[in-house]
Design an enzyme around this catalytic site. Structure first.
Site, PDB file in Angstrom:
ATOM      1  N   ASN A 265       0.945  -1.168  -0.081  1.00  0.00           N
ATOM      2  CA  ASN A 265      -0.034  -0.160  -0.002  1.00  0.00           C
ATOM      3  C   ASN A 265       0.743   1.142  -0.033  1.00  0.00           C
ATOM      4  OD1 ASN A 265       0.997  -0.340   2.702  1.00  0.00           O
ATOM      5  ND2 ASN A 265      -0.961   0.751   3.267  1.00  0.00           N
ATOM      6  N   CYS A 267       1.819   3.575   1.886  1.00  0.00           N
ATOM      7  CA  CYS A 267       2.887   3.855   3.044  1.00  0.00           C
ATOM      8  C   CYS A 267       3.878   2.702   3.522  1.00  0.00           C
ATOM      9  CB  CYS A 267       2.159   4.549   4.123  1.00  0.00           C
ATOM     10  SG  CYS A 267       1.570   6.115   3.972  1.00  0.00           S
ATOM     11  N   GLU A 269       3.062  -0.277   4.920  1.00  0.00           N
ATOM     12  CA  GLU A 269       2.964  -1.108   6.163  1.00  0.00           C
ATOM     13  C   GLU A 269       2.011  -2.445   5.783  1.00  0.00           C
ATOM     14  OE1 GLU A 269      -0.837   1.442   6.265  1.00  0.00           O
ATOM     15  OE2 GLU A 269       1.248   1.832   5.950  1.00  0.00           O
TER      16      GLU A 269
END
Length: 773
Positions: A265, A267, A269
């Site tokens: 995704n 960012c 994580e």
């Protein structure tokens, strides 16, 4: 009623408070919002009333923070998704398939979801395309198309437009991918990350050759260290690309037997398979500390265990009550029931317990807390499986053979063996910048506190800004308990006072107990030596991290505009001057002015007129606006005669043409036309103005009025008010704004110097804007 800081109240009202279509609040209080979410998620239970109360209990007082989409969308009765972001399907290496996936991306982003894509599946630039008689344009050319799509979706009012693009370290176009953001303005809608393999890291360590290949064809061979240094130097210079250790991610994946991951995704994580979805929530550790700042300060582990168990059930229910952008997303979510339970307020919790972030005691406490969260999450999911069934793709022997599952306590493994497990993966550390601001400004995710106190400008109804102090939760609590004059203990340490190594060891400590991944930014000083910077990434790999993202202030992504007292430099026509910049000064500009001429009929237009063109940038518009003002010389006095406005943004075409014709007609009638400036500057946009060049401008029309005013002053038609009140000696010591070595940048929404890079995401500490949610 819950009492929170003013900024928290504002974030709730702007982002999470349910309102009717006409803007009338439906949620009267923050408690109403918690009740709405609890009721919506309990609807999936056999006994909704009982579970609504338990869900409400963990939401109350910000103990558990579901991700923003759940807070804003659950129970709203709107056709929205409760998932924050998505990884899209594998892009096929053909034109029809590429543009079908572009359509899927647009539909997903239209619902507000951030997306991740791996562009390694596309053939490199220059490769032969059979049946077409042409060479391939390469994956970066299609990334440009995605970038344009994202900007278009955002301009239509989308909540956000974050995207992640990944590319394998052995793709023939990897060097162009690494260098892509050296070109100003290119791929600004993307975060970029290189998928780094274990074989590549071994080749770097051995100084071996590295081959760039596609579909079995070797396109180039180069030293692995040279490619690694190229990644590092790009990241050192402008903060991208990030690095994802993709083999480690796949090796430790609980679903190693039924999926291969090659994207994340936006960012980072959540490493996800094709059409994977992000379901996120965070336990607020700062709210669970007993006897803060005392010798016996400790985390309430009993409360932590209860919150985790209830939170797992709540998040599992989201899968059943949410809508999805695409059918593929729904099938993937239901087949594996992945959730990402994490933490926020970790740094504040450590401070409340007297532990310095990055120190030995902090690492010990962090591991203790994270181990408890992981244990309870897996036990809760096993109990859910006994009640509701395991996730559909659960295969007992294969699942229990996974390296991560084998590291769990024996009794947890036994519970899974007996009942199965409801959720294939359970833990993740997501960006929590906005929801942490909402939760009385606790520290974000596992990040250290960025700043214990700062001042933000609050927009007033009359267009002015009022200064307001914002304090970190732990700092505010310390002042309340210990007094305003008590010295801060040494464990009050912010992100800027930590070494990069302290950041890395904390990330590595948390990663041991996280089965997905972590969104974290390692902030490093601009002065860090390149070799020390490269060591950060190599240390992250050696300590078992699944990725690494750093931020060093740089010329490309910018830093805060700091004020320095020095002589004001002459304006360079080629350099941007916000909000105005002269583009084409004319030789006639030296002409002197004379008396005002009063006319009863329009002036005739001469064949040639002197004039200037100004460039105006307005934060809401992607394209600049060019304003040309031509003058007429009458009786030795220079006065404005006509105005033209041009821009690539066709949205404003009709009214700008009308406006310029009207203003030009007024100018040609003569007389005192200064009122035009005053009328334009008095226009306030009901949606709010913008901060431009450090000043609040109430509307785009007001910005145009300022251009005309500046021009009238420059040609001598209007007196310069500054010259009248400023002594000559002061003019040589004006404060000028220059890029400085600082931590903050200007927010694209409120234009305040309050944008920080945290958890791999840009977040504004003034208005709550977040690129990632």
């Amino acid at each position: 009623m819950t009492q929170v800081a003013a900024i928290s109240q504002q974030i709730w009202d702007m982002k999470y408070r349910l309102k009717a279509a006409d803007g009338t609040p439906v949620d009267k209080t923050i408690e109403d919002s918690w009740r709405r979410v609890a009721r919506a998620l309990a609807a999936a239970e056999a006994d909704p009333a009982a579970w609504e109360e338990r869900f409400y209990a963990v939401l109350a007082d910000f103990k558990f923070l579901p991700a923003g989409r759940i807070l804003s969308g659950a129970g709203s009765e709107r056709r929205v998704t409760l998932f924050n972001c998505f990884v899209m399907g594998d892009i096929p290496d053909d034109m029809a398939g590429i543009f079908e996936h572009l359509k899927e991306a647009a539909l997903t982003m239209q619902q507000g979801g951030g997306i991740g894509y791996d562009f390694s599946t596309l053939r490199p630039k220059g490769a032969h395309v059979k049946g077409v008689g042409a060479d391939a344009s390469g994956p970066l050319s299609f990334m440009d198309v995605w970038d344009a799509m994202c900007r278009t979706i955002m301009s239509a009012g989308s909540r956000r437009g974050a995207m992640m693009a990944t590319m394998r370290c052995d793709h023939p176009d990897i060097e162009a991918f690494i260098d892509a953001k050296r070109e100003a303005g290119r791929l600004r809608m993307f975060n970029l990350s290189v998928l780094v393999t274990d074989a590549f890291m071994a080749a770097v360590k051995q100084d071996a050759a590295w081959e760039l290949t596609f579909n079995g064809t070797v396109y180039k061979s180069l030293p692995a260290r040279a490619l690694w240094d190229r990644i590092m130097r790009a990241t050192y210079a402008y903060a991208e690309p990030g690095v994802i250790f993709i083999d480690r991610i796949n090796r430790l994946n609980n679903l190693h037997y039924c999926e291969t991951i090659h994207a994340t995704n936006p960012c980072g994580e959540q490493p996800l398979p094709p059409y994977g979805v992000c379901l996120l929530g965070s336990v607020n550790l700062a709210k669970l500390v007993l006897d803060p700042f005392e010798d016996g300060a400790r985390l309430d582990l009993g409360a932590l265990r209860e919150i985790v168990r209830v939170a797992v059930r709540m998040m599992d229910n989201v899968i059943d009550v949410s809508r999805f952008p695409l059918d593929q997303h729904e099938r993937e979510a239901r087949a594996k029931r992945r959730i990402g339970l994490g933490v926020t307020g970790l740094a504040d919790a450590l401070i409340l317990c007297g532990a310095r972030y990055g120190g030995k005691e902090a690492i010990r406490l962090t591991e203790q807390w994270m181990a408890a969260i992981r244990r309870e999450a897996y036990l809760a999911s096993a109990e859910l499986a006994a009640e509701k069934g395991a996730f559909p793709l659960y295969e007992k022997e294969s699942y229990l053979a996974g390296e991560t599952v084998r590291s769990l306590d024996a009794d947890v493994q036994a519970a899974i063996a007996e009942h199965g497990i409801r959720n294939a993966l359970l833990t993740s550390i997501a960006p929590t910048g906005t929801i942490s601001l909402f939760a009385d400004n606790v520290s974000s995710g596992l990040e250290p506190v960025f700043s214990f106190a700062y001042t933000r400008g609050v927009l007033q109804r009359d267009g002015t800004r009022r200064e307001e102090e914002v304090t970190d939760y732990a700092y505010h609590l310390f002042r309340r308990l210990k007094g305003e004059t008590a010295p801060l203990p040494s464990y009050f340490v912010d992100a800027q006072r930590l070494s990069p190594g302290e950041h890395v060891v904390m990330q590595a400590a948390v990663q041991k107990y996280i089965d997905s991944s972590i969104s974290k930014t390692i902030n490093v000083p601009e002065s860090i030596a390149f070799d020390a910077f490269r060591d950060v990434y190599e240390q992250a790999y050696e300590l078992g991290c699944k990725g690494c993202t750093t931020y060093r202030p740089n010329d490309v992504t910018g830093a805060v505009l700091e004020v320095r007292k020095e002589a004001e430099p002459a304006a360079d026509p080629a350099e941007p001057q916000l909000p105005l910049e002269k583009v084409a000064p004319r030789p006639e500009d030296h002409l002197e002015a004379g008396a005002v001429i009063h006319l009863t009929r329009p002036l005739d237009r001469p064949e040639e007129l002197p004039g200037k063109t100004y460039k105006v940038r307005w934060p809401e518009s992607e394209h600049a606006m060019y304003i040309t003002i031509n003058d007429v010389i009458q009786d030795g006095r220079r006065r404005p005669f006509e105005v033209f406005i041009n821009s690539k943004n066709m949205e404003h075409y009709a009214w700008t043409v009308a406006l310029t014709r009207m203003i030009s007609a007024v100018f040609r009638r003569g007389g005192d036309v200064a009122f035009v400036v005053e009328e334009l500057k008095a226009v306030f946009d009901p949606r709010g103005g913008q901060w431009v060049g450090g000043r609040y401008v109430p509307s785009l029309l007001a910005a145009i009025g300022e251009v005309i005013e500046r021009h009238m002053i420059d040609i001598g038609f209007l007196p310069d008010p500054k010259a009248a009140r400023e002594p000559p000696e002061a003019r040589d010591q004006r404060k000028v704004v220059n890029l400085g070595d600082s931590r903050l940048r200007h927010c694209p929404k409120c234009n305040q110097p309050a944008l920080i890079r945290s958890e791999g995401c840009d977040t504004c500490t003034s208005c709550g804007y977040s690129k990632c949610g």
